[in-house]
Design an enzyme around this catalytic site. Structure first.
Site, PDB file in Angstrom:
ATOM      1  N   SER A 183      -9.944  -0.334   7.181  1.00 21.38           N
ATOM      2  CA  SER A 183      -9.393  -0.139   5.834  1.00 21.38           C
ATOM      3  C   SER A 183      -8.701  -1.349   5.227  1.00 21.38           C
ATOM      4  CB  SER A 183      -8.422   1.048   5.830  1.00 21.38           C
ATOM      5  OG  SER A 183      -9.123   2.241   6.043  1.00 21.38           O
TER       6      SER A 183
ATOM      7  N   LYS B  23       0.847  -1.204   0.000  1.00 24.31           N
ATOM      8  CA  LYS B  23       0.000   0.000   0.000  1.00 24.31           C
ATOM      9  C   LYS B  23       0.876   1.245   0.000  1.00 24.31           C
ATOM     10  CE  LYS B  23      -3.882   2.063   2.563  1.00 24.31           C
ATOM     11  NZ  LYS B  23      -4.774   1.907   3.750  1.00 24.31           N
TER      12      LYS B  23
ATOM     13  N   SER C 121      -9.607   2.074   2.853  1.00 24.41           N
ATOM     14  CA  SER C 121      -8.700   2.785   1.963  1.00 24.41           C
ATOM     15  C   SER C 121      -7.685   1.875   1.266  1.00 24.41           C
ATOM     16  CB  SER C 121      -7.945   3.852   2.766  1.00 24.41           C
ATOM     17  OG  SER C 121      -7.147   3.232   3.788  1.00 24.41           O
TER      18      SER C 121
END
Length: 490
Positions: free
Chosen positions: A178, A79, A154
């Site tokens: 997330s 990420k 996210s």
């Protein structure tokens, strides 16, 4: 067997046995990315040459016996809020568009030491502030199951990459769900460990008391193997916990007999989609049939979790994001008059609308005259929520419920109503407020063919119970699918 069909652990085994090489695995993933990325947009940065060179180096070490771990040679996606030395790390924000860290996050370093090979950095909501991966300065990510729908957020880029065969596993971060929510929306496994289990060193902070790094994988076995690698004490992180029980793969036992599981009535009320409810309760029934004791109970304070979470998270975000001022690194406005004007224009141009909204909210609740009324009250509610979970875990081994009220919404639906997007976190944020571990495991699909996730929550440092129960449920689903396939053949 097709290389992309392997799970992460199965691929690592195949590489060690000489059936596949780390280079072939990386080439297969890069070919898949080239074929799919224009549509899915799971990645923000990919360095093909560096990835292939790293794969070649790892392959040599495997052949000489220097690397023997379960994930040696396996391609991984990271990420884009986890620092990677020499590779751009933007948090999907214009304000960090050219930021190249001089060090890597501890979790990334641990994966690299074990021989996992980084492909690139995945898309996300800007500074992890969102639930759809549409709040990115570099474009939206689409759900591989249905490209008209969001992948969640996210960590949506990481979840979409795993679901679409564009990596064999990925790292995400979880501040209020997330990892778990995008895992649910994309039909993969996602885990948020106990706060402090995985070092936050090198994770660009959103809410420091809530953030936690965790794995997104194809199955529960991979999840346990990845967590076992990244969970370790780190003196560079003051919140890191020195644990002795991180051999998580030993928990992969197909047995839940005697396990006490509670389902909060509050999680099954208004706002929960009927198809999601049906799938979650069917999963609970399967665990009961395997010998678990399943009961419903009242978990208080659920309605207060969202306001408490967004007050605390926004306050911490406003503090953490003060450092992005155009002076030390990242974006700086081109035209300005004086230092104060440069700060103002840089931040106005560099941050997106949702990030600005949360910074302003956080600055407000921390301001003189409002600190006691909002922030201090939210901290007291956080302590009460933690106490409510403590009482629940005095009676139950695990708590079971949905991950999200619905399956993945269509692209654009959530952006028109930020409050609705915030309310979508109702089942996940309490876990972060209380510092608990939780996992999302696929448990079905709705009538539109979109995945539904089952959430299991455990007490602090009880990841093994989570993994054991998730593994047992996963084995049950695999057997069911196998039986159905046999029936069709007959």
């Amino acid at each position: 067997m097709d290389i992309l069909s392997y799970s992460a652990v199965a691929l690592g085994t195949a590489i060690k046995e000489g059936k596949v090489t780390a280079i072939e695995a990386m080439e297969a993933v890069l070919a898949r990315i080239e074929e799919q990325e224009q549509t899915i947009h799971a990645y923000l940065t990919i360095d093909k040459e560096a990835a292939l060179a790293a794969a070649a180096l790892v392959q040599k070490k495997i052949e000489t016996g220097a690397l023997t771990g379960a994930l040696a040679g396996v391609p991984v996606a990271i990420k884009d809020n986890l620092c990677t030395e020499g590779m751009k790390t933007t948090c999907a924000s214009k304000i960090l568009e050219n930021f190249i860290p001089t060090f890597s996050a501890e979790a990334v370093c641990r994966l690299q030491k074990a021989g996992a090979v980084i492909i690139g950095k995945t898309n996300m909501d800007e500074f992890a502030m969102g639930s759809t991966t549409e709040i990115s300065a570099y474009g939206v990510t689409k759900n591989p199951w249905n490209k008209e729908h969001v992948p969640g957020g996210s960590s949506g880029g990481s979840a979409a990459a795993v679901a679409n065969g564009e990596c064999h596993f990925a790292l995400g971060s979880d501040t209020g769900g997330s990892i778990r929510q995008p895992a649910s929306f994309c039909g993969v496994v996602g885990m948020k460990p106990t706060y402090g289990t995985v070092s936050r060193y090198g994770l660009i902070a959103y809410g420091s008391s809530l953030d936690q790094i965790g794995p997104i994988t194809k199955n529960v076995t991979d999840c346990a193997a990845v967590l076992e690698l990244i969970a370790a004490y780190d003196n560079k992180d003051s919140t890191s916990v020195n644990r002795k029980d991180t051999n998580f793969t030993t928990a992969l036992v197909d047995d839940v007999r005697g396990m006490k599981i509670g389902i909060p009535r509050d999680y099954l009320g208004d706002g929960l989609d009927e198809e999601v409810k049906k799938s979650v309760l069917a999963a609970a029934k399967k665990l009961e049939e395997k010998g678990a004791i399943v009961e419903t109970f009242d978990l208080s304070l659920v309605e207060y979790a969202i306001p408490a979470y967004y007050t605390i998270a926004a306050a911490e975000a406003s503090s953490n994001l003060e450092r992005f001022d155009g002076i030390k690194y990242g974006y700086r406005t081109k035209e300005y008059e004086g230092l104060h004007n440069m700060y103002k224009k840089t931040r106005s141009e560099g941050f997106g609308p949702e990030v600005k909204r949360r910074i302003m909210l956080g600055s407000f609740v921390l301001s003189s005259g409002y600190y006691d009324a909002y922030y201090l009250k939210a901290l007291k509610v956080k302590a009460m929520i933690k106490n409510a979970f403590d009482q629940a875990f005095a009676k139950y081994d695990l708590i079971l419920g949905p991950v999200a009220p619905t399956t993945a919404p269509k692209l654009g639906e959530s952006l028109s109503d930020p409050i609705k997007m915030y309310l979508g976190d109702i089942y996940t944020i309490s876990v972060n407020l209380a510092g608990l571990p939780a996992i999302s495991v696929p448990c079905g699909e709705d009538s539109k063919g979109l995945p539904i996730g089952l959430q299991l929550i455990a007490d602090r440092f009880q990841e093994k119970k989570l993994l054991q129960t998730a593994y047992a449920y996963e084995r049950c689903r695999i057997r069911e699918r196998s039986e159905k396939a046999d029936d069709k053949t007959i």
